[in-house]
Design an enzyme around this catalytic site. Structure first.
Site, PDB file in Angstrom:
ATOM      1  N   ASN A   1       0.858  -1.184   0.000  1.00 43.31           N
ATOM      2  CA  ASN A   1       0.000   0.000   0.000  1.00 43.31           C
ATOM      3  C   ASN A   1       0.896   1.236   0.000  1.00 43.31           C
ATOM      4  OD1 ASN A   1      -1.862   2.013   0.448  1.00 43.31           O
ATOM      5  ND2 ASN A   1      -2.235   1.479   2.593  1.00 43.31           N
TER       6      ASN A   1
ATOM      7  N   LYS B   1       0.008   4.305  -0.239  1.00 45.74           N
ATOM      8  CA  LYS B   1      -0.633   5.503   0.339  1.00 45.74           C
ATOM      9  C   LYS B   1      -0.419   6.699  -0.603  1.00 45.74           C
ATOM     10  CE  LYS B   1       0.311   3.444   4.765  1.00 45.74           C
ATOM     11  NZ  LYS B   1       0.129   3.538   6.193  1.00 45.74           N
TER      12      LYS B   1
ATOM     13  N   HIS C   1      -9.572   1.051   4.966  1.00 46.55           N
ATOM     14  CA  HIS C   1      -8.273   1.210   5.646  1.00 46.55           C
ATOM     15  C   HIS C   1      -8.455   2.114   6.856  1.00 46.55           C
ATOM     16  CE1 HIS C   1      -4.117   2.368   6.386  1.00 46.55           C
ATOM     17  NE2 HIS C   1      -3.776   1.285   5.730  1.00 46.55           N
TER      18      HIS C   1
ATOM     19  N   GLU D   1      -6.791   4.478   7.976  1.00 42.24           N
ATOM     20  CA  GLU D   1      -6.595   5.909   7.695  1.00 42.24           C
ATOM     21  C   GLU D   1      -7.844   6.507   7.043  1.00 42.24           C
ATOM     22  OE1 GLU D   1      -2.899   5.499   5.565  1.00 42.24           O
ATOM     23  OE2 GLU D   1      -1.923   4.883   7.430  1.00 42.24           O
TER      24      GLU D   1
ATOM     25  N   GLU E   1      -5.626  -5.421  10.407  1.00 38.28           N
ATOM     26  CA  GLU E   1      -4.620  -4.382  10.644  1.00 38.28           C
ATOM     27  C   GLU E   1      -4.894  -3.695  11.978  1.00 38.28           C
ATOM     28  OE1 GLU E   1      -2.609  -3.034   6.800  1.00 38.28           O
ATOM     29  OE2 GLU E   1      -4.318  -1.748   7.088  1.00 38.28           O
TER      30      GLU E   1
ATOM     31  N   GLY F   1       2.133   1.953  10.696  1.00 43.63           N
ATOM     32  CA  GLY F   1       3.039   3.096  10.553  1.00 43.63           C
ATOM     33  C   GLY F   1       3.747   3.470  11.844  1.00 43.63           C
TER      34      GLY F   1
ATOM     35  N   SER G   1       3.239  -2.532  10.237  1.00 43.35           N
ATOM     36  CA  SER G   1       4.698  -2.554  10.418  1.00 43.35           C
ATOM     37  C   SER G   1       5.337  -3.879   9.991  1.00 43.35           C
ATOM     38  CB  SER G   1       5.054  -2.196  11.861  1.00 43.35           C
ATOM     39  OG  SER G   1       4.594  -0.890  12.171  1.00 43.35           O
TER      40      SER G   1
HETATM   41  C1  PEP Z   1      -0.828  -0.034   5.866  1.00 45.27           C
HETATM   42  O1  PEP Z   1      -0.734   1.038   5.306  1.00 45.27           O
HETATM   43  O2  PEP Z   1      -1.803  -0.753   5.635  1.00 45.27           O
HETATM   44  C2  PEP Z   1       0.235  -0.445   6.778  1.00 45.27           C
HETATM   45  C3  PEP Z   1       0.099  -1.594   7.387  1.00 45.27           C
HETATM   46  O3  PEP Z   1       1.304   0.404   6.952  1.00 45.27           O
HETATM   47  P1  PEP Z   1       2.715   0.056   7.657  1.00 45.27           P
HETATM   48  O4  PEP Z   1       3.207  -1.241   7.036  1.00 45.27           O
HETATM   49  O5  PEP Z   1       3.602   1.212   7.337  1.00 45.27           O
HETATM   50  O6  PEP Z   1       2.462  -0.111   9.111  1.00 45.27           O
END
Ligand code: PEP
Length: 259
Positions: free
Chosen positions: A9, A11, A95, A97, A167, A173, A213
């Site tokens: 992803n 973003k 997501h 976010e 998630e 992040g 992460s």
């Molecule tokens: C994500 O954007 O879905 C995500 C898991 O980000 P990160 O791997 O940076 O934690």
């Protein structure tokens, strides 16, 4: 048998030129790689160019969101059929976010998964608890709610084609991933609910991937968990070599599970 599913992803990162360069590099690196499904989610502006660069390769392309209407006066929005026409085969939905910054809810996820399926896109539907919810021991209740309200209108057949990304919001992040045991427990719960609510075939076919992460250093432990079918990777997907390493290490899943 579910093969590992690894999605990057991006973003709101990467220009059209950067996206095309990355996709060309990755497609060459994975041309002989079997046993893993590889997907990248560029921003809307780079979707078509990335899909062209990925054409006839092992790299699939996803959008990061969709609107549920087919067309109309919805300034700023993009429909599922437009995304399909641009060359994407997948779409990330719900997501965290989008939920925390842009008002996404289980109700809108429900409308978006239906629109995605109607246009022939595979939804990658994100669910997961906040740190507060985990500390209050509400993780399983929250996951149940998000599955019931966001995905409850889908048929068993659709659940079998779906990708669910677990998630935990506190792991996205932040550099702080869920431990393999925490991920395994949540994925086991999700699989159990899919079995109860949509039947054994749907539960067996649905990919449940982990996000939060993920990096080359922790993918092997995560994917060794019986119900972890892959990863949604944010930060570490921005670098093609790190993303490739995650892809390659996910293929050791069966060996890691046997340890
Ligand atoms: C994500 O954007 O879905 C995500 C898991 O980000 P990160 O791997 O940076 O934690």
């Amino acid at each position: 048998m579910r093969i590992p599913f690894i999605a990057g992803n991006w973003k709101m990162y990467k220009t059209v030129a950067e996206a095309v360069k990355y996709v060309k590099e990755l497609r060459a690196l994975v041309k002989d790689v079997e046993g893993v499904e590889i997907v990248l989610a560029p921003p809307f502006t780079a979707l078509h160019a990335a899909a062209e660069a990925a054409r006839n390769s092992k790299v699939g392309i996803a959008a990061q969101d969709v609107y549920w209407e087919r067309e109309g006066a919805f300034t700023g929005e993009v429909s599922a059929s437009m995304i399909r026409e641009a060359g994407a085969a997948y779409v990330i939905l719900g997501h965290s976010e989008r939920r925390s910054l842009f008002g996404e809810t289980d109700t809108t996820v429900n409308q978006k998964v239906a629109a995605a399926f109607a246009a022939g896109l595979v939804p990658i539907a994100c669910i997961g608890e906040t740190l507060d919810e985990r500390e209050r021991n509400e993780t399983f209740d929250l996951l149940d709610r998000q599955i019931r309200h966001g995905l409850g209108a889908l048929t068993s057949d659709q659940i079998g084609q779906l990708v669910i990304a677990y998630e935990p919001v506190w792991a996205i992040g932040t550099g702080r991933n869920a431990t393999a045991a925490q991920a395994g427990e949540a994925h086991g719960h999700i699989r159990k609910r899919l079995h109860q609510w949509f039947g054994p075939d749907a539960a067996e076919l649905c990919h449940v991937i982990y996000g939060g992460s993920v990096k080359p250093e922790n993918i092997a432990d995560l994917i060794a968990q019986p119900d972890v079918d892959g990863a949604l990777v944010g930060g570490a997907s921005l670098d093609v070599r790190r993303f490739l390493e995650i892809v390659m290490r996910s293929r050791g899943r069966d060996a890691a599970r046997a340890d």
